[in-house]
Design an enzyme around this catalytic site. Structure first.
Site, PDB file in Angstrom:
ATOM      1  N   ARG A 129     -33.891   6.994 -10.398  1.00 61.06           N
ATOM      2  CA  ARG A 129     -32.779   6.722 -11.305  1.00 61.06           C
ATOM      3  C   ARG A 129     -33.178   6.790 -12.781  1.00 61.06           C
ATOM      4  NH1 ARG A 129     -31.460   7.708  -7.110  1.00 61.06           N
ATOM      5  NH2 ARG A 129     -30.193   6.563  -5.614  1.00 61.06           N
ATOM      6  N   GLU A 156     -28.498  -0.703 -12.725  1.00 62.62           N
ATOM      7  CA  GLU A 156     -28.238   0.729 -12.539  1.00 62.62           C
ATOM      8  C   GLU A 156     -27.006   1.131 -13.334  1.00 62.62           C
ATOM      9  OE1 GLU A 156     -27.238   3.816  -8.895  1.00 62.62           O
ATOM     10  OE2 GLU A 156     -28.745   2.254  -8.583  1.00 62.62           O
ATOM     11  N   SER A 162     -23.068   1.217  -7.512  1.00 60.67           N
ATOM     12  CA  SER A 162     -24.208   0.320  -7.329  1.00 60.67           C
ATOM     13  C   SER A 162     -24.562  -0.375  -8.641  1.00 60.67           C
ATOM     14  CB  SER A 162     -25.423   1.095  -6.818  1.00 60.67           C
ATOM     15  OG  SER A 162     -25.177   1.607  -5.520  1.00 60.67           O
TER      16      SER A 162
END
Length: 304
Positions: free
Chosen positions: A172, A296, A222
């Site tokens: 990520r 995130e 998320s």
């Protein structure tokens, strides 16, 4: 007189003091000093070249993975929206998609072209520009697994091209500073396969997502990255935060009963409610387990 009184001429849309809540999945947040939706890449380049370098620029995609704070966003928010930015083409084993194309539409195009490897994009509620920025992925696959290269425009209005290796992808994360480059399009490489087989895998991902995620709520995907050796949803759940309403100065926000790594706005939440919930959970999980949860979801703008 400010830069907003002498802004560059554009062919797209330039909206001053534009509320950003309607452009995000959470439906919260203040206004952008200016929201620019360029007509095409040349319009974007001309605007950036003429814009005072001191004016901050923030890129906003489809708003699926972001909290816009209640105080709004300073400077110019750039949103690549419309047909021009969402074009998808295939040639051989290559798929090229505009930065404004929905990830799910790229997955659909890959099935039609008989190219495997991009099915996971059917499970990501965002655009290609965002996927490039954060190495988006799910169900065991990531952007880095299929990306070949991407083209973009720098803050100074210069065209650039990056190969996969230059992104320096990790989980990520990319080494390219956020908002330093506004991505225009990306090229991926798939593996030839029967279209019906690719579509079947996409259908499976879509069905799984519908059954396990609150996709019809005002959510942001998320919330936290998975810490090494842990699942974020499990940490949130075991700390007692599943379905628990948290109020800061609005109607309150909570983690979904369906998936405890998804925050939702159940009605009249503010950005402060949503971000405050996330920070409260991070602190609680850290205190109870010693595990650090990292965001995130992106948080942008000024706190109200």
């Amino acid at each position: 007189m400010t830069w907003r009184d002498t802004h560059p001429t554009v062919r797209g849309k330039l909206l001053l003091n534009e509320p950003l809540g309607p452009y995000t999945w959470f439906r919260v947040g203040g206004a952008a000093d200016a929201l620019f939706i360029p007509a095409d890449a040349d319009d974007l380049i001309d605007f950036l070249k003429a814009l005072d370098p001191a004016v901050p620029v923030t890129v906003l995609g489809v708003g699926s993975n972001v909290i816009v704070r209640d105080g709004g966003v300073e400077g110019v928010v750039i949103r690549l929206a419309g047909r021009t930015w969402a074009q998808i083409t295939t040639e051989g084993d290559a798929i090229t998609a505009g930065a404004g194309a929905l990830d799910s539409m790229v997955a659909k195009a890959s099935a039609k072209a008989g190219l495997a490897g991009l099915e996971f994009y059917a499970g990501i509620p965002g655009t290609i520009g965002g996927a490039l920025t954060m190495n988006a992925g799910c169900y065991g696959s990531e952007t880095k697994d299929v990306l070949v290269s991407a083209r973009g425009v720098t803050r100074a209005g210069e065209r650039v091209e990056y190969s996969l290796a230059e992104f320096g992808y990790t989980y990520r994360h990319s080494v390219v500073p956020e908002n330093a480059i506004i991505w225009v399009e990306a090229t991926y490489r798939g593996t030839p396969d029967a279209p019906e087989a690719v579509q079947a895998r996409i259908d499976e991902i879509t069905s799984r997502r519908e059954q396990t995620q609150p996709i019809r709520d005002k959510t942001g995907g998320s919330t936290f990255k998975n810490p090494e050796g842990h699942s974020s949803w499990k940490l949130v759940d075991e700390a007692g935060w599943r379905g628990k309403l948290h109020v800061v100065n609005g109607g309150g926000a909570k983690f979904s009963e369906l998936h405890s790594n998804f925050m939702i706005n159940p009605g009249e939440a503010t950005a402060a409610d949503i971000e405050g919930l996330g920070e409260a959970v991070r602190a609680d999980v850290k205190a109870k387990t010693g595990v650090q949860l990292d965001w995130e979801i992106k948080r942008i703008g000024r706190k109200g």
